[in-house]
Design an enzyme around this catalytic site. Structure first.
Site, short mmCIF file in Angstrom:
data_model
loop_
_atom_site.label_atom_id
_atom_site.label_comp_id
_atom_site.label_asym_id
_atom_site.label_seq_id
_atom_site.Cartn_x
_atom_site.Cartn_y
_atom_site.Cartn_z
N ASN A 15 1.14 -1.09 -0.03
CA ASN A 15 0.17 -0.04 0.25
C ASN A 15 0.42 1.46 0.27
OD1 ASN A 15 -1.90 1.67 0.57
ND2 ASN A 15 -2.76 1.25 1.87
N ARG A 30 -2.41 -2.15 -3.44
CA ARG A 30 -3.80 -0.98 -3.49
C ARG A 30 -3.94 -0.21 -4.31
NH1 ARG A 30 -5.07 3.03 1.16
NH2 ARG A 30 -7.09 3.93 0.67
N HIS A 81 -12.77 3.11 0.50
CA HIS A 81 -12.24 1.96 1.97
C HIS A 81 -13.19 0.67 1.37
CE1 HIS A 81 -13.41 5.42 4.61
NE2 HIS A 81 -11.57 4.74 4.35
N ARG A 141 -10.91 15.75 7.54
CA ARG A 141 -11.98 15.84 6.95
C ARG A 141 -13.14 16.88 6.92
NH1 ARG A 141 -10.40 10.90 3.26
NH2 ARG A 141 -8.84 10.50 4.58
N GLU A 171 -8.15 -5.73 5.74
CA GLU A 171 -7.63 -4.71 3.82
C GLU A 171 -6.93 -5.14 3.19
OE1 GLU A 171 -8.21 -0.77 5.78
OE2 GLU A 171 -9.48 -0.39 3.41
#
Ligand code: AMP
Length: 414
Positions: free
Chosen positions: A7, A98, A187, A248, A398
């Site tokens: 990743n 990823r 996600h 965010r 993940e």
């Protein structure tokens, strides 16, 4: 098969080596041999951390100039003698990458060839901060592992099943036609993984389940899943929309952006940074984007930390309630991600007073393990005994999704 997952971020490279086969994944018996991360790539003080399944834990600082050097370091770790992880690099059967944005092209994971690389480049327009980094990872890994398959696993892939009324924004339709501006969602690997785990825990076939999965980490998103397929998700064209996050803002009045730019004399880049890097928990608390610090400050009576947590949970509760409507009720609400798996306060506040729609948690189950013992190691039911909708805490993985998809792609089963 041993699969290396990568990743690749702008200054970091996360890795994992997972031992899996079709049989192992069917029995949930696949396991990680080693996982780690190299951070601050490009500096003399890069941090190299890794942990093996035998409990060997290492953290060192060293110069790491670029991602190529970082991968070289990872290979040294994998093939070194102390600790012994692999006998040789030949044991790695495939590399799973990823990739954040697959646009409308990639609805599932794919073996990477030059055409796939070109498409990932084309999708970079949608994720300018992420896809180019992911491509660097692919490029560098292909140099070190030229003779084994490389597979791209897209964050957006799981959400391609959303119906058009869920992914089209009510803007002039030609904006979508011309620029493919629409909801993509992110996600995806996490929502896919925890929804499958949840259906298994509930003993319901995935095709018959109705689930709401809340991935709450530094980035936060929530997804409505019917029959194992994503039907709506809170992140949009970019990972800015939806829930309030660490830095965010999530949903705001769209007219505000122009208004604030005008009032504060902000450039496009400054407005972008304000919404992505200076808002959310950090923006309100003016303290931290880390929920642990917000919770500590709240416990000591810090007013703005309290407000930050209240807004975070209130907005999450609004999404949970609306997705209950989208699905016409649900079998379970699933919490995952660093916050979802660890914060009993967030789970408590976000589900408060939702018993009228069947969601009710058991406080003693909710607080069990919290903080002290760390993560819930396995999927756990924290609902009250009379709750119609189960509330579950399911640790996400993940990397496991990436490794499993890599095997499925290599075996041409995907
Ligand atoms: P992730 O991006 O999934 O690694 O999640 C990072 C977020 O999880 C940060 O906001 C952390 O503060 C939060 N987090 C991690 N551990 C805990 C904990 N024990 N209690 C509350 N929040 C936590």
């Amino acid at each position: 098969m041993k699969i290396l997952t990568l990743n690749c971020g702008s200054s970091s490279l996360k890795f994992d080596v997972i031992h899996t086969t079709i049989e192992k994944m069917q029995r949930n018996e696949d396991s990680s041999l080693v996982r780690g991360i190299i951070e601050k790539i490009g500096s003399n003080e890069a941090i190299v951390r890794f942990k093996t399944h035998h409990g060997h834990d290492s953290k060192v600082k060293m110069p790491v100039n670029d991602h190529k050097e970082a991968l070289k370091k990872i290979i040294e770790i994998l093939t070194g003698d102390n600790p012994k992880i692999l006998s040789s690099l030949e044991e790695i059967a495939g590399v799973g990458h990823r990739v954040v944005h697959g646009g409308e092209t990639f609805t599932k994971s794919v073996v990477i060839d030059s055409a796939v690389k070109e498409e990932i480049v084309a999708c970079s327009d949608f994720a300018p901060l992420h896809n180019p980094q992911n491509l660097i990872g692919i490029q560098v890994a292909s140099e070190f592992f030229p003779h084994i398959p490389h597979v791209a696993v897209f964050d957006t892939g799981f959400h391609h099943t959303m119906p058009n009324y869920s992914y089209i924004y009510p803007l002039p339709y030609n904006i979508y036609q011309k620029h493919r501006i629409r909801r993509y969602g992110f996600h995806g690997s996490s929502h896919r993984f925890v929804s499958k785990q949840a259906a298994e825990l509930l003993g319901i076939p995935s095709e018959k389940s109705k689930l709401i999965t809340a991935h709450l980490g530094n980035g936060c998103s929530i997804t409505a899943i019917r029959g194992g397929r994503s039907v709506d998700t809170s992140m949009g064209h970019t990972p800015l929309e939806g829930l309030m996050m660490g830095t965010r803002c999530g949903d705001i009045d769209p007219a505000l952006i122009l208004h604030i730019m005008n009032k504060e004399g902000l450039s496009i880049a400054e407005a972008d940074a304000m919404m992505n890097k200076k808002s959310g928990l950090l923006g309100i608390s003016q303290l931290s984007n880390d929920l642990r610090e917000i919770e500590d400050a709240r416990d000591k009576g810090h007013e703005m930390a309290t407000l930050a947590l209240d807004i975070f949970c209130y907005r999450l509760k609004k999404y949970i309630s609306s997705y209950m409507g989208v699905l016409g009720g649900a079998d379970a609400l699933v919490f995952t991600g660093g916050i979802g798996e660890n914060s009993c306060i967030v789970r408590e506040l976000a589900t408060k007073d939702l018993d009228f729609m069947g969601i009710k948690i058991d406080q003693s189950k909710n607080t069990m393990n919290n903080g002290v013992l760390g993560k819930y190691e396995r999927p756990t039911d924290i609902s009250a005994s009379d709750a119609k909708v189960k509330t579950l805490v399911v640790p996400t993985n993940e990397e496991l999704v990436i490794a499993r998809d890599t095997v499925l792609c290599i075996e041409k089963l995907l």
